[in-house]
Design a protein around this motif. Structure first.
Motif, PDB file in Angstrom:
ATOM      1  N   THR A 449       0.793  -1.228   0.000  1.00 21.96           N
ATOM      2  CA  THR A 449       0.000   0.000   0.000  1.00 21.96           C
ATOM      3  C   THR A 449       0.830   1.285   0.000  1.00 21.96           C
ATOM      4  OG1 THR A 449      -0.279  -0.084   2.420  1.00 21.96           O
ATOM      5  CG2 THR A 449      -2.000  -1.102   1.073  1.00 21.96           C
ATOM      6  N   PRO A 450       1.778   1.450  -0.936  1.00 24.29           N
ATOM      7  CA  PRO A 450       2.345   2.791  -1.095  1.00 24.29           C
ATOM      8  C   PRO A 450       1.255   3.719  -1.630  1.00 24.29           C
ATOM      9  CG  PRO A 450       3.083   1.357  -2.877  1.00 24.29           C
ATOM     10  CD  PRO A 450       2.320   0.488  -1.915  1.00 24.29           C
ATOM     11  N   VAL A 451       1.008   4.805  -0.933  1.00 20.37           N
ATOM     12  CA  VAL A 451      -0.128   5.665  -1.274  1.00 20.37           C
ATOM     13  C   VAL A 451       0.139   6.447  -2.552  1.00 20.37           C
ATOM     14  CG1 VAL A 451      -1.554   7.589  -0.472  1.00 20.37           C
ATOM     15  CG2 VAL A 451      -0.827   5.824   1.129  1.00 20.37           C
ATOM     16  N   LEU A 452       1.371   6.867  -2.748  1.00 18.08           N
ATOM     17  CA  LEU A 452       1.765   7.635  -3.922  1.00 18.08           C
ATOM     18  C   LEU A 452       2.989   6.972  -4.530  1.00 18.08           C
ATOM     19  CD1 LEU A 452       1.531  10.334  -5.627  1.00 18.08           C
ATOM     20  CD2 LEU A 452       3.199  11.289  -4.024  1.00 18.08           C
ATOM     21  N   ALA A 453       3.067   6.935  -5.833  1.00 19.75           N
ATOM     22  CA  ALA A 453       4.224   6.425  -6.569  1.00 19.75           C
ATOM     23  C   ALA A 453       4.284   4.898  -6.523  1.00 19.75           C
ATOM     24  CB  ALA A 453       5.518   7.091  -6.087  1.00 19.75           C
ATOM     25  N   ASN A 454       5.486   4.323  -6.390  1.00 18.50           N
ATOM     26  CA  ASN A 454       5.691   2.924  -6.723  1.00 18.50           C
ATOM     27  C   ASN A 454       6.097   2.073  -5.534  1.00 18.50           C
ATOM     28  OD1 ASN A 454       5.746   3.447  -9.829  1.00 18.50           O
ATOM     29  ND2 ASN A 454       7.213   4.905  -8.961  1.00 18.50           N
ATOM     30  N   GLY A 455       5.909   0.772  -5.690  1.00 10.80           N
ATOM     31  CA  GLY A 455       6.436  -0.139  -4.687  1.00 10.80           C
ATOM     32  C   GLY A 455       7.951  -0.157  -4.705  1.00 10.80           C
ATOM     33  N   VAL A 456       8.522  -0.420  -5.874  1.00  7.90           N
ATOM     34  CA  VAL A 456       9.973  -0.373  -6.078  1.00  7.90           C
ATOM     35  C   VAL A 456      10.239   0.486  -7.303  1.00  7.90           C
ATOM     36  CG1 VAL A 456      12.051  -1.688  -6.615  1.00  7.90           C
ATOM     37  CG2 VAL A 456      10.354  -2.653  -5.046  1.00  7.90           C
ATOM     38  N   ALA A 457      11.118   1.468  -7.175  1.00  5.95           N
ATOM     39  CA  ALA A 457      11.435   2.367  -8.285  1.00  5.95           C
ATOM     40  C   ALA A 457      12.946   2.444  -8.474  1.00  5.95           C
ATOM     41  CB  ALA A 457      10.873   3.762  -8.024  1.00  5.95           C
ATOM     42  N   ILE A 458      13.382   2.313  -9.715  1.00  2.00           N
ATOM     43  CA  ILE A 458      14.790   2.432 -10.062  1.00  2.00           C
ATOM     44  C   ILE A 458      14.912   3.577 -11.052  1.00  2.00           C
ATOM     45  CG2 ILE A 458      16.848   1.243 -10.857  1.00  2.00           C
ATOM     46  CD1 ILE A 458      15.548  -0.083  -8.433  1.00  2.00           C
ATOM     47  N   TYR A 459      15.584   4.637 -10.642  1.00  2.00           N
ATOM     48  CA  TYR A 459      15.776   5.814 -11.480  1.00  2.00           C
ATOM     49  C   TYR A 459      17.234   5.836 -11.936  1.00  2.00           C
ATOM     50  CZ  TYR A 459      11.391   7.074  -9.170  1.00  2.00           C
ATOM     51  OH  TYR A 459      10.108   7.064  -8.673  1.00  2.00           O
ATOM     52  N   GLY A 460      17.503   5.228 -13.089  1.00  2.00           N
ATOM     53  CA  GLY A 460      18.848   5.182 -13.637  1.00  2.00           C
ATOM     54  C   GLY A 460      19.758   4.255 -12.849  1.00  2.00           C
ATOM     55  N   THR A 465      19.742  -4.856  -9.175  1.00  2.00           N
ATOM     56  CA  THR A 465      18.879  -6.031  -9.176  1.00  2.00           C
ATOM     57  C   THR A 465      17.676  -5.812  -8.265  1.00  2.00           C
ATOM     58  OG1 THR A 465      20.729  -7.538  -9.602  1.00  2.00           O
ATOM     59  CG2 THR A 465      18.758  -8.490  -8.609  1.00  2.00           C
ATOM     60  N   VAL A 466      16.499  -6.189  -8.749  1.00  2.00           N
ATOM     61  CA  VAL A 466      15.258  -6.199  -7.975  1.00  2.00           C
ATOM     62  C   VAL A 466      14.751  -7.636  -8.023  1.00  2.00           C
ATOM     63  CG1 VAL A 466      12.909  -5.291  -7.795  1.00  2.00           C
ATOM     64  CG2 VAL A 466      14.768  -3.808  -8.609  1.00  2.00           C
ATOM     65  N   SER A 467      14.825  -8.361  -6.906  1.00  2.20           N
ATOM     66  CA  SER A 467      14.572  -9.802  -6.966  1.00  2.20           C
ATOM     67  C   SER A 467      13.770 -10.299  -5.766  1.00  2.20           C
ATOM     68  CB  SER A 467      15.896 -10.567  -7.034  1.00  2.20           C
ATOM     69  OG  SER A 467      16.723 -10.263  -5.927  1.00  2.20           O
ATOM     70  N   GLY A 468      12.854 -11.206  -6.036  1.00  2.00           N
ATOM     71  CA  GLY A 468      12.158 -11.929  -4.983  1.00  2.00           C
ATOM     72  C   GLY A 468      11.240 -11.110  -4.114  1.00  2.00           C
ATOM     73  N   ASN A 469      10.848  -9.925  -4.548  1.00  3.96           N
ATOM     74  CA  ASN A 469      10.019  -9.051  -3.722  1.00  3.96           C
ATOM     75  C   ASN A 469       8.533  -9.344  -3.925  1.00  3.96           C
ATOM     76  OD1 ASN A 469      12.212  -7.089  -2.729  1.00  3.96           O
ATOM     77  ND2 ASN A 469      12.501  -7.094  -4.948  1.00  3.96           N
ATOM     78  N   LEU A 470       7.741  -9.000  -2.926  1.00  4.61           N
ATOM     79  CA  LEU A 470       6.284  -9.065  -2.981  1.00  4.61           C
ATOM     80  C   LEU A 470       5.765  -7.641  -2.847  1.00  4.61           C
ATOM     81  CD1 LEU A 470       3.480 -10.390  -2.874  1.00  4.61           C
ATOM     82  CD2 LEU A 470       3.866 -10.815  -0.431  1.00  4.61           C
ATOM     83  N   ILE A 471       5.025  -7.205  -3.854  1.00  4.99           N
ATOM     84  CA  ILE A 471       4.593  -5.803  -3.909  1.00  4.99           C
ATOM     85  C   ILE A 471       3.096  -5.774  -4.158  1.00  4.99           C
ATOM     86  CG2 ILE A 471       4.953  -3.579  -5.007  1.00  4.99           C
ATOM     87  CD1 ILE A 471       7.656  -4.921  -6.069  1.00  4.99           C
ATOM     88  N   ALA A 472       2.359  -5.110  -3.282  1.00  4.29           N
ATOM     89  CA  ALA A 472       0.902  -5.163  -3.339  1.00  4.29           C
ATOM     90  C   ALA A 472       0.273  -3.791  -3.181  1.00  4.29           C
ATOM     91  CB  ALA A 472       0.373  -6.084  -2.236  1.00  4.29           C
ATOM     92  N   ASP A 473      -0.785  -3.559  -3.936  1.00  7.48           N
ATOM     93  CA  ASP A 473      -1.721  -2.452  -3.719  1.00  7.48           C
ATOM     94  C   ASP A 473      -1.113  -1.059  -3.802  1.00  7.48           C
ATOM     95  OD1 ASP A 473      -4.129  -4.027  -3.221  1.00  7.48           O
ATOM     96  OD2 ASP A 473      -3.153  -4.644  -1.358  1.00  7.48           O
ATOM     97  N   PRO A 474      -0.291  -0.742  -4.802  1.00  8.76           N
ATOM     98  CA  PRO A 474       0.040   0.675  -4.992  1.00  8.76           C
ATOM     99  C   PRO A 474      -1.243   1.438  -5.312  1.00  8.76           C
ATOM    100  CG  PRO A 474       0.704  -0.617  -6.899  1.00  8.76           C
ATOM    101  CD  PRO A 474       0.260  -1.597  -5.869  1.00  8.76           C
ATOM    102  N   GLY A 478       1.659   5.640  -9.829  1.00 10.73           N
ATOM    103  CA  GLY A 478       2.790   4.726  -9.879  1.00 10.73           C
ATOM    104  C   GLY A 478       2.286   3.311  -9.938  1.00 10.73           C
ATOM    105  N   SER A 479       3.184   2.375  -9.749  1.00  8.54           N
ATOM    106  CA  SER A 479       2.764   0.995  -9.775  1.00  8.54           C
ATOM    107  C   SER A 479       3.707   0.149  -8.945  1.00  8.54           C
ATOM    108  CB  SER A 479       2.654   0.489 -11.205  1.00  8.54           C
ATOM    109  OG  SER A 479       1.830  -0.662 -11.236  1.00  8.54           O
ATOM    110  N   ALA A 480       3.763  -1.150  -9.239  1.00  2.00           N
ATOM    111  CA  ALA A 480       4.537  -2.049  -8.382  1.00  2.00           C
ATOM    112  C   ALA A 480       6.031  -1.885  -8.612  1.00  2.00           C
ATOM    113  CB  ALA A 480       4.105  -3.489  -8.620  1.00  2.00           C
ATOM    114  N   ILE A 481       6.482  -2.016  -9.865  1.00  9.24           N
ATOM    115  CA  ILE A 481       7.907  -1.928 -10.196  1.00  9.24           C
ATOM    116  C   ILE A 481       8.061  -0.929 -11.331  1.00  9.24           C
ATOM    117  CG2 ILE A 481       9.958  -3.173 -10.973  1.00  9.24           C
ATOM    118  CD1 ILE A 481       8.666  -5.734  -9.874  1.00  9.24           C
ATOM    119  N   HIS A 482       8.983   0.012 -11.166  1.00  6.50           N
ATOM    120  CA  HIS A 482       9.128   1.097 -12.138  1.00  6.50           C
ATOM    121  C   HIS A 482      10.603   1.339 -12.431  1.00  6.50           C
ATOM    122  CE1 HIS A 482       8.681   4.826 -14.224  1.00  6.50           C
ATOM    123  NE2 HIS A 482       9.120   5.579 -13.240  1.00  6.50           N
ATOM    124  N   ALA A 483      10.922   1.454 -13.703  1.00  6.72           N
ATOM    125  CA  ALA A 483      12.250   1.893 -14.131  1.00  6.72           C
ATOM    126  C   ALA A 483      12.055   3.162 -14.944  1.00  6.72           C
ATOM    127  CB  ALA A 483      12.947   0.826 -14.959  1.00  6.72           C
TER     128      ALA A 483
END
Length: 662
Positions: A449-460, A465-474, A478-483
């Motif tokens: 439940t991140p209220v704004l933006a993303n669960g995991v975000a990679i900016y450059g 590595t983004v691995s094995g995570n559980l991301i729910a309800d953004p 934003g969303s769950a995983i963002h590059a």
């Protein structure tokens, strides 16, 4: 047009094992409001059992499901909760031994903002154990970014196109008249409670709103129950009590912490903080020191937010409790080890220049383990350059902004096994502003439940590595995983690996673009994205709109592209619209991507919106093994390849069924 609210009517919980409200013969334990079997091996290995209120016995009202922003169910875990009025209750059956509870809840704001307090009675097996005092003083934000605590405020930026963040260019057309309160959000908080004795599986924990409560309603989202061990003792350490720290929190103990740290460094000892609540109203600067508490349920370091007489050189106008390494420009800190305590802040508004984070500064060759960080601006914000930091097994909850951010030149570092809930911005982020973040890993964390933006975000950055995570309800924007190539970040170089993650109920509706995003989305705003990006082994479950999305903003659509992205061994279970939505020039390959319950055409290929006769500017390559689909047939049909234009800017939405065993 079909909206996110329509999609919200889909079932929020998966599998037939889930009982309905009021049918609680046995406890229903979930992970991110899912049957745990659906997320085996993904996310943090936590020591508590999560139970959603909508699966418990209640005489209240189940609200939701709903994925429309600015509503109470949309910000709830699983997009459902239970609403109680005075005299009503929700009752949970313990699934195992427990002596501690965490209640996630919401109560109304004060009419003029600033929050209220209200009681909640806790009884076990019919005998009252505790009375909790709930608060909304750390919730309820309104208006445009960076938000207001005042529900009656006029627009903060009346000349802006209505938007949630500065990532979207301003418009010249003034905003329309608004209804107040405008865009309320960040409704939920959580509170922890030690019960004073151990209870057993099958015991009944009832949460009751007492008659006469000043809260017109109380929403209970979930209950976490756990068995907390005895306090940890560190013999032979520099005990802060010996230096004048007050464990009852009546006077400020910051100076006592400084003295204990100084002695410990000279004598090569650890610093020990015994059980108690310690008032600390400023940063504790740490370098070459180990600080251990008795456990984060027992050792609580709590501070007020303090207004500064004049702004600090870094722009801060407040200070507050936090453990900070030295600034990178001064060489940073090294060999810092923090574990076993709570950092309880007092941050109620978002001031981006403020350094009021739980942990901050630069910390190389360091570890942070087993903390609970609550009510700070950002749980942990690291400004590099710095290297070799391990952040493990922490709980970060109810932040005004990010959960954790690696900012500027953080390298060779790991964030693993952490649990984050209700952040006001990205849950976990790497932001390569000025200097690239490189060779870092976000592994087996849970972000909810991140209220704004993303669960995991990679900016450059490079080789992350983004691995094995559980991301729910953004929730929104934003969303769950963002590059993303944005926010002044350095380019993506080397390899970005997004592997073996599970997302659920993501792929949100973007209020600025008025389109649905993807559970994983790539955004070329300031530069092309052309690093080697590998998305392998991920599960995208119950995506509100798309599973995968590529975007370049309209002003740069013919300048920047997204290429060299490779998808392999994916499971996609449920999309409101498409598997792939391409709104950029570029290319991607797909191998062994299996999809089901796809709501619209498998590939919504708009490219750069020039619609040339040669086909879309985005090319898809089929490497074999791709199968499944939905209402329109196979998701990756031969006629869509390599670059057929299948553009529908607002495709109809088909709410997918709840996720189930593959």
């Amino acid at each position: 047009m079909v909206t996110a609210a329509t999609v919200g009517l889909s079932g929020a919980l998966g599998g037939t094992a889930f009982a309905g409200a009021g049918d609680a013969a046995a406890p229903v334990v979930t992970r991110a409001a899912l049957d745990p079997s659906l997320v085996t091996g993904r996310g943090a290995n936590v020591d508590f059992a999560e139970q959603e209120a909508e699966n418990a016995r209640t005489n209240g009202t189940v609200i939701g499901p709903d994925r429309t922003p600015y509503t109470l169910p949309s910000e709830a875990s699983g997009r459902k909760a239970v609403k109680l009025t005075p005299g009503q209750y929700v009752e949970f059956t313990l699934p195992g031994r427990a002596n501690a509870l965490t209640v996630r809840y919401s109560i109304p704001d004060a009419p003029q903002g600033g929050g209220i307090t209200a009681p909640l009675d806790v009884s076990v097996n019919g005998a009252k154990r505790k009375a909790m005092t709930l608060t909304s003083q750390y919730a309820w934000l309104y208006n445009q970014y960076p938000f207001s605590n005042d529900p009656n405020a006029d627009l903060l930026h009346p000349d802006w196109w209505i938007t949630e963040c500065s990532c979207v260019p301003n418009a010249t057309t003034p905003a329309p008249t608004i209804t107040k309160p405008f865009r309320p959000s960040h409704f939920y908080d959580e509170q922890r409670l030690l019960l004073g004795r151990t209870y057993h599986a099958g015991d009944k924990v009832r949460l009751t709103v007492p008659a006469g409560s000043n809260a017109a309603w109380t929403v209970v989202d979930l209950l976490d129950s756990q068995l907390v061990g005895a306090p940890h003792v560190v013999p032979g350490a520099a005990n802060v009590l010996a230096f004048g720290a007050d464990p009852f929190g009546r006077r400020d103990s910051a100076a006592a912490f400084d003295k204990a740290i100084a002695v410990a460094k000279r004598a090569r000892l650890k610093v020990y903080v015994p059980p108690g609540t310690y008032q600390v109203n400023r940063h504790i600067v740490v370098d070459d020191v180990t600080i251990e508490g008795a456990g984060n349920w027992y050792t609580i370091i709590k501070g007020h937010e303090v207004a500064l007489g004049s702004p600090a050189p870094d722009g801060s106008v407040h200070t507050g409790v936090g453990f900070y390494g030295r600034d990178a420009s001064a060489g940073g800190s090294h060999n810092v080890h923090l574990s076993g305590f709570t950092i309880e802040g007092d941050v109620r508004e978002r001031v981006d220049t403020d350094q009021v984070n739980g942990v901050g500064g630069a910390m190389s060759d360091s570890t942070i383990d087993g903390l609970y960080v609550h009510h700070t601006k950002v749980g942990m914000w690291f400004d590099g350059p710095m290297t070799n930091l391990r952040v493990t097994n922490n709980v970060i909850a109810d932040q005004i902004a990010d959960g954790l951010n690696f900012h500027t030149g953080v390298t060779n570092s790991v964030v693993a096994g952490n649990f984050l809930r209700n952040t006001g911005d990205d849950g976990l982020a790497m932001w390569s502003e000025k200097t690239a973040d490189a060779r870092n890993t976000f592994d087996h964390n849970t972000v909810q439940t991140p209220v704004l933006a993303n669960g995991v975000a990679i900016y450059g950055g490079a080789d992350n590595t983004v691995s094995g995570n559980l991301i729910a309800d953004p929730i929104r924007e934003g969303s769950a995983i963002h590059a993303g190539s944005r926010f002044g970040a350095e380019a993506f170089t080397g390899r970005l690996s997004i592997a073996d993650n599970t997302t659920v109920r993501s792929g949100t509706y973007d209020l600025n673009w008025k389109i649905g995003l993807g559970a994983v989305w790539f955004y070329a705003l300031e530069k092309s994205i052309d690093a080697d990006i590998e998305v392998v082994g991920d599960h995208f479950l119950d995506s509100t709109y798309n599973a995968i999305m590529f975007v370049s903003d309209w002003p740069v659509k013919d300048r920047y592209s997204i290429t060299n992205v490779h998808f392999k061994d994916l499971r996609i279970d449920g999309t409101g619209t498409s598997v792939v939505s391409a709104r950029a020039a570029g290319s991607a390959s797909f191998q062994n991507v299996v999809a089901r319950n796809v709501g619209a055409v498998g590939v919504n290929n708009c490219g750069s919106f020039n619609f040339p006769s040669t086909g879309s500017e985005f090319t898809l390559t089929d490497l074999g093994g791709n199968s499944g689909g939905g209402t329109t047939g196979p998701w990756l049909a031969p006629w869509e390849l390599p670059n057929t234009i299948t553009c529908d800017d607002h495709p109809p939405v088909v709410a997918p069924p709840a996720p189930s065993a593959w």
